[in-house]
Structures are given as structure tokens and as C-alpha cells.
Design an enzyme around this catalytic site. Structure first.
Site, mmCIF file in Angstrom:
data_model
loop_
_atom_site.group_PDB
_atom_site.id
_atom_site.type_symbol
_atom_site.label_atom_id
_atom_site.label_comp_id
_atom_site.label_asym_id
_atom_site.label_seq_id
_atom_site.Cartn_x
_atom_site.Cartn_y
_atom_site.Cartn_z
ATOM 1 N N ARG A 92 44.409 10.210 9.609
ATOM 2 C CA ARG A 92 43.372 10.807 9.742
ATOM 3 C C ARG A 92 42.084 10.334 10.456
ATOM 4 O O ARG A 92 41.083 10.895 10.704
ATOM 5 C CB ARG A 92 42.731 11.699 8.677
ATOM 6 C CG ARG A 92 43.265 13.167 8.383
ATOM 7 C CD ARG A 92 42.774 13.524 7.253
ATOM 8 N NE ARG A 92 42.694 14.858 6.825
ATOM 9 C CZ ARG A 92 43.517 15.737 6.211
ATOM 10 N NH1 ARG A 92 44.562 15.118 5.726
ATOM 11 N NH2 ARG A 92 43.439 16.988 5.999
ATOM 12 N N ARG A 118 43.236 25.744 -4.667
ATOM 13 C CA ARG A 118 42.594 24.456 -4.231
ATOM 14 C C ARG A 118 41.153 24.962 -3.902
ATOM 15 O O ARG A 118 40.833 25.651 -3.276
ATOM 16 C CB ARG A 118 43.118 24.214 -2.851
ATOM 17 C CG ARG A 118 44.497 23.545 -2.758
ATOM 18 C CD ARG A 118 45.164 23.064 -1.436
ATOM 19 N NE ARG A 118 44.168 22.146 -0.784
ATOM 20 C CZ ARG A 118 44.634 21.697 0.246
ATOM 21 N NH1 ARG A 118 45.550 21.653 1.009
ATOM 22 N NH2 ARG A 118 43.438 20.983 1.121
ATOM 23 N N LYS A 173 50.304 22.780 9.401
ATOM 24 C CA LYS A 173 51.246 21.726 9.064
ATOM 25 C C LYS A 173 51.975 21.726 8.138
ATOM 26 O O LYS A 173 53.487 21.463 8.064
ATOM 27 C CB LYS A 173 50.208 20.334 9.147
ATOM 28 C CG LYS A 173 49.470 20.154 10.135
ATOM 29 C CD LYS A 173 48.585 18.899 10.100
ATOM 30 C CE LYS A 173 47.571 18.844 8.890
ATOM 31 N NZ LYS A 173 46.597 19.703 9.054
ATOM 32 N N ARG A 226 44.240 31.428 1.892
ATOM 33 C CA ARG A 226 44.984 30.664 1.324
ATOM 34 C C ARG A 226 44.198 30.055 -0.336
ATOM 35 O O ARG A 226 44.768 29.826 -1.385
ATOM 36 C CB ARG A 226 45.307 29.161 1.990
ATOM 37 C CG ARG A 226 46.154 28.073 1.277
ATOM 38 C CD ARG A 226 46.612 27.128 2.155
ATOM 39 N NE ARG A 226 45.485 26.104 2.312
ATOM 40 C CZ ARG A 226 45.644 24.753 3.182
ATOM 41 N NH1 ARG A 226 46.827 24.847 3.812
ATOM 42 N NH2 ARG A 226 44.629 24.025 3.320
ATOM 43 N N ARG A 267 35.087 19.904 6.332
ATOM 44 C CA ARG A 267 36.272 19.362 6.487
ATOM 45 C C ARG A 267 36.416 19.483 8.229
ATOM 46 O O ARG A 267 37.183 18.603 8.722
ATOM 47 C CB ARG A 267 37.477 20.163 5.711
ATOM 48 C CG ARG A 267 37.565 19.760 4.345
ATOM 49 C CD ARG A 267 38.276 20.736 3.492
ATOM 50 N NE ARG A 267 39.813 20.952 3.714
ATOM 51 C CZ ARG A 267 40.383 21.946 3.555
ATOM 52 N NH1 ARG A 267 39.822 23.160 2.924
ATOM 53 N NH2 ARG A 267 41.799 21.773 3.675
#
Ligand code: AMP
Length: 191
Positions: A89, A134, A14, A128, A146
Site C-alpha cells: 500500500r 468493521r 479485492k 458493507r 482511507r
């Protein structure tokens, strides 16, 4: 106004696709994940509270996120439209957004869902995590949490917008430029 929701699980692309869409269309990007991380980095009360949820891979409470989005949009009410990335969400967030947009005499015009299978998503997120810093991308348990949140609370939004004929799924695996072209083909029919 033209308002687009870029939908999909964590790691679907996204953020990457938002950047490309922003370069092509005159829309404002709103990523609730980015806004929450900015609050956390600034050490605000909201940011510290949100960080407890983020680091566990849980969703931040609706009222916190909705209030933040409302403020962000009100400060930009003269803009041509928004790309929503990571918001809504939950169903209450989607309902709040629909309501908020009526105050702008606007609506969600299109919801594009990036479709990627879970094994590929875990691979992408761990990769990532090596560079993003993160913490929620670095631990496989947090990542699975998640996904659980996504399945339970976020996926029902697809039906919310499908029933309004606004949802379109797009293959999210392949060349970034090909995925971008698929997204644009949907948007260009509406804009
Ligand atoms: P993201 O950058 O979109 O992957 O979001 C990172 C984390 O921020 C999520 O795992 C949630 O903890 C929190 N978050 C971001 N957007 C929302 C939202 N719309 N509702 C609740 N929590 C959110």
C-alpha cells in the site's frame, strides 16, 4: 511461483474477487487487513497498536506490515504463489516485497487494478459496514480518510508496476462474474 497483486481502493472488490480467484488457482491469499484484524481480535500488542491506525482510517506503519508479510510468506515458501490483497500500500512496501520475492527466486508477475469511482466506493463501504462489523466502514469521515491515504500513498504504486509493464486496469463495476472473467483473462495469459 506466480505472484499476483490485486490492486484498488477500499471497497473495489479485492476481497470478493480474491475468493473467486483462490477457488480457481492454487495460490495462497494474503490480506494484510485480515491479518491485522486477526491480531487485533487476538489482543496482541501488534494488533492493539495497529487498531489505533485502522480505526482512524490511516495506514499502519510500514515496518509492522512488512514484518508480518515476511513471516507469513516464509512459513509458506513451498507454495505455488500468492495473491496479495491490500498489500503493498506504499512505495516502501512495494520495494520490500520486490526484495523479499528475490529471496524466493520469484517476482511479481502481474498487478491487476480494480477501477471504481469514489461515490460508488463510499456507497459500497457504508453498505458493507452495516453487516461487516468493521468500524472503519461505518463512518463516512473515516472512509474519506482511507481514500486520502490511498490517493497519497498507495496510488504511486500503480506507476511503480506500470513502468515494469506489469500493471493492468480492470473495470470494477458490473457483474461480479464479468469482472472475474476479465481478471482471469489477464492471468491466463501469464500462468
Ligand atoms: P483492508 O481490510 O485492506 O481494507 O485494510 C483495513 C485497514 O488495515 C486499512 O485501512 C489500514 O489501516 C490497515 N492496513 C491493511 N493493509 C495495510 C497495509 N498494507 N499497509 C498499511 N496499513 C494496512
Amino acid at each position: 511461483m506466480f505472484n499476483l497483486i490485486l490492486f484498488g481502493p477500499p471497497g473495489a472488490g479485492k476481497g470478493t474477487q480474491s475468493e473467486k480467484l483462490l477457488a480457481k488457482y492454487s495460490l495462497v491469499h494474503i490480506s494484510t487487513g485480515d491479518l491485522l484484524r486477526a491480531e487485533r481480535n487476538a489482543g496482541t500488542e501488534l494488533g492493539n497498536k495497529a487498531n489505533e491506525f485502522i480505526s482512524r482510517g490511516e495506514l499502519v506503519p510500514d515496518e509492522v506490515v512488512i514484518g508480518m508479510v515476511r513471516n507469513f510468506m516464509k512459513e509458506r515458501s513451498d507454495k505455488a504463489g500468492f495473491i496479495f490483497d491490500g498489500f503493498p500500500r506504499t512505495i516502501p512496501q512495494a520495494q520490500a516485497l520486490d526484495q523479499l520475492l528475490t529471496e524466493f527466486n520469484a517476482q511479481i508477475n502481474c498487478v491487476l487494478g480494480l477501477e471504481v469511482d469514489e461515490d460508488e466506493l463510499v456507497k459500497r463501504l457504508l453498505l458493507r459496514g452495516e453487516t461487516s462489523g468493521r468500524v472503519d466502514d461505518q463512518n463516512e469521515d473515516t472512509i474519506r480518510n482511507r481514500f486520502q491515504e490511498y490517493q497519497n500513498k498507495t496510488l504511486p504504486i500503480q506507476e511503480h508496476y506500470s513502468s515494469q509493464n506489469k500493471y493492468h486496469g480492470v473495470e470494477g463495476v458490473g457483474e461480479i462474474d464479468d469482472i472475474f472473467a476479465s481478471l482471469c483473462s489477464h492471468i491466463d495469459k501469464l500462468i
